[in-house]
Design an enzyme around this catalytic site. Structure first.
Site, PDB file in Angstrom:
ATOM      1  N   LYS A 112       3.527   2.266   1.401  1.00  0.00           N
ATOM      2  CA  LYS A 112       3.990   3.621   1.097  1.00  0.00           C
ATOM      3  C   LYS A 112       4.163   4.466   2.370  1.00  0.00           C
ATOM      4  O   LYS A 112       4.940   5.405   2.386  1.00  0.00           O
ATOM      5  CB  LYS A 112       3.001   4.338   0.175  1.00  0.00           C
ATOM      6  CG  LYS A 112       2.635   3.623  -1.122  1.00  0.00           C
ATOM      7  CD  LYS A 112       3.718   3.659  -2.145  1.00  0.00           C
ATOM      8  CE  LYS A 112       3.277   3.296  -3.557  1.00  0.00           C
ATOM      9  NZ  LYS A 112       2.605   2.026  -3.763  1.00  0.00           N
TER      10      LYS A 112
HETATM   11  C1  LIG Z   1       2.759   1.118  -4.831  1.00  0.00           C
HETATM   12  C2  LIG Z   1       2.249  -0.233  -4.603  1.00  0.00           C
HETATM   13  C3  LIG Z   1       2.843  -1.349  -5.218  1.00  0.00           C
HETATM   14  C4  LIG Z   1       3.969  -1.219  -6.208  1.00  0.00           C
HETATM   15  O1  LIG Z   1       5.134  -0.701  -5.617  1.00  0.00           O
HETATM   16  P1  LIG Z   1       6.304  -0.118  -6.528  1.00  0.00           P
HETATM   17  O2  LIG Z   1       7.301   0.427  -5.571  1.00  0.00           O
HETATM   18  O3  LIG Z   1       5.679   0.951  -7.362  1.00  0.00           O
HETATM   19  O4  LIG Z   1       6.819  -1.235  -7.346  1.00  0.00           O
HETATM   20  C5  LIG Z   1       2.359  -2.605  -4.893  1.00  0.00           C
HETATM   21  N1  LIG Z   1       1.337  -2.765  -4.031  1.00  0.00           N
HETATM   22  C6  LIG Z   1       0.742  -1.717  -3.424  1.00  0.00           C
HETATM   23  C7  LIG Z   1      -0.384  -1.967  -2.500  1.00  0.00           C
HETATM   24  C8  LIG Z   1       1.179  -0.421  -3.679  1.00  0.00           C
HETATM   25  O5  LIG Z   1       0.592   0.617  -3.071  1.00  0.00           O
END
Ligand SMILES: *Cc1c(COP(=O)(O)O)cnc(C)c1O
Length: 462
Positions: A112
């Site tokens: 993120k």
């Molecule tokens: C947010 C997240 C996901 C999922 O990602 P999306 O874009 O919501 O599909 C998977 N793994 C981790 C560690 C995350 O923080």
């Protein structure tokens, strides 16, 4: 470049407007009206370039004249300067024809950070220019919230409120949200699960009086700018394995479908991606939807990969929009059915279109734990539970085309699950080693949108 809503009736916006708005006023999500193409020569010329240089060239066609070239280069440079690895997104080989894309070297140790650090810089630049203020409200299953607080803390033009499901995030995730001392960031622990938080957020966006009154802005993966930032690492990783002269496939641990949708955009831009593999945990609605054509919500069952504990996968709407050949009315109808019946059926044409690009698989809790243990023993990688779901599903789908699995978080973000599976305690990187000693600030709230709105109104600075 213009942005249109997946439900077809919201105003058409520029990149800057779409970025500062988040959710469209008809309840839809913004997508680019047309997807710009890169030629094979363009893609080939990315070889040997820095992450930042590729980021500039991949994202530039989408941002229109929102920033000058120099401004945009500065924004990108600042966004990634705090990462703990010079390559930003290093690719490591974990098996024959199988690679792990490590997306966890940012300040909060999850992928993120790639998007959030970038939009923090973009908001700062755009708001500084206009003199406007915004209130950012985000819903998180853990990682979005910590990344948002880290990216926006201390910024003058922004107040940030993060809704997270009380008791359902890991301790590291919670502390990353509750320990920053800046007055403009607020962690709200909401009674309920992630879908409660996301539902409250959508209700706030649909309450136009509130939305306009507090100048609400969204930074969830419904925000187009976040998806865009994630397109970049599909290019850098594929190019390092020989693209555009060699195809690759990706396996993506998926919840809200944002990260994997970025892969779809990369493919539509011209990157030769054979398949995008959707990897789910036991909350496998996307795997069931792709296998059967029926998108049917069930209750969320908490798992050891909590950032994927989701039943209403927001960005899937974007994929549907393209699968329905940009028919906003058809998408709106399906989303109505989802809201009233908790389910909808994807048309034959649309499911076939989706299956041209996407395949899917799931990993149970036992399979995920076993994968963490095996990967450490046979690949030399200590995986976080989300990345382990990805690696497990990738192994089920491997063929002659190189497979890149997205490593979405650092194992130290989920130490309990990693230790239970492997017997090893993953230490936090030095730069955040004192996390457990810092005091926390938490506001507990019921899962009720008016209580949340009251706290936001009371705390925003004017
Ligand atoms: C947010 C997240 C996901 C999922 O990602 P999306 O874009 O919501 O599909 C998977 N793994 C981790 C560690 C995350 O923080």
């Amino acid at each position: 470049m213009q942005y249109i809503s997946t439900r077809g009736t919201a105003p058409v916006l520029s990149f800057e407007e779409a970025m500062l708005t988040g959710l469209a006023r008809d309840g839809g999500l913004y997508v680019p009206e047309t997807i710009p193409a890169l030629s094979a020569d363009d893609i080939r010329s990315f070889r040997g370039q820095s992450y930042e240089d590729v980021a500039f060239r991949v994202m530039k066609p989408f941002i229109g004249d929102t920033f000058t070239d120099t401004e945009f280069q500065e924004i990108i440079a600042k966004a990634y300067a705090g990462f703990g690895h010079d390559a930003r997104a290093p690719l490591v080989q974990v098996g024959t024809n199988h690679y792990l894309l490590e997306l966890f070297h940012g300040p909060t140790l999850a992928f993120k950070d790639f998007a959030m650090q970038l939009i923090g810089q973009m908001f700062q630049k755009a708001l500084g220019r206009s003199g406007n203020r915004v209130t950012i409200v985000g819903a998180t299953s853990g990682d979005t919230g910590s990344a948002a607080i880290e990216a926006f803390k201390g910024l003058d033009a922004v107040d940030v409120f993060i809704l997270y499901p009380n008791g359902r995030v890991s301790e590291v995730q919670r502390r990353q949200m509750t320990t920053p001392t800046d007055a403009n960031v607020h962690a709200l622990a909401v009674e309920g699960d992630f879908d409660t938080c996301q539902g409250a957020l959508k209700d706030m966006f649909n309450d136009f009086e509130f939305r306009d009154g507090v100048r609400l802005a969204g930074v969830n993966s419904i925000n187009w700018a976040r998806v865009l930032a994630q397109v970049v690492y599909y290019f850098t990783s594929a190019v390092s394995l020989g693209a555009p002269d060699r195809k690759v496939s990706f396996t993506v641990p998926t919840g809200n479908f944002g990260d994997i949708f970025a892969g779809y955009i990369a493919q539509q831009m011209g990157l030769p991606i054979e398949k995008l593999v959707i990897a789910t945990n036991q909350n496998d609605i996307l795997h069931r939807a792709l296998s059967t054509g029926a998108y049917t919500t069930e209750g969320v069952i908490p798992s050891i990969s909590p950032s994927m504990d989701i039943q209403v996968s927001s960005n899937f709407e974007r994929a549907l929009f393209f699968a329905y050949e940009k028919d906003g009315a058809a998408v709106a109808q399906q989303m109505e059915a989802l809201k009233s019946n908790g389910a909808f059926t994807i048309s034959q044409g649309a499911i076939e279109a989706l299956r041209e690009t996407f395949v899917s698989g799931r990993a149970s809790e036992e399979e995920t734990s076993a994968m963490i243990k095996t990967a450490h023993e046979t690949m030399g990688e200590l995986l976080c539970p989300h990345s382990a779901v990805g690696v497990k599903v990738a192994l089920d789908h491997q063929g002659s085309i190189p497979m890149i699995t997205l490593g979405t978080a650092h194992p130290a973000k989920f130490p309990a699950a990693v230790e239970a599976a492997s017997g090893l305690h993953p230490p936090l990187p030095d730069r955040m080693a004192d996390l457990y000693d810092r005091p926390e600030r938490i506001t507990e709230l019921p899962g009720d949108v008016s209580a949340i709105q009251a706290v936001i109104r009371e705390r925003i600075r004017t």
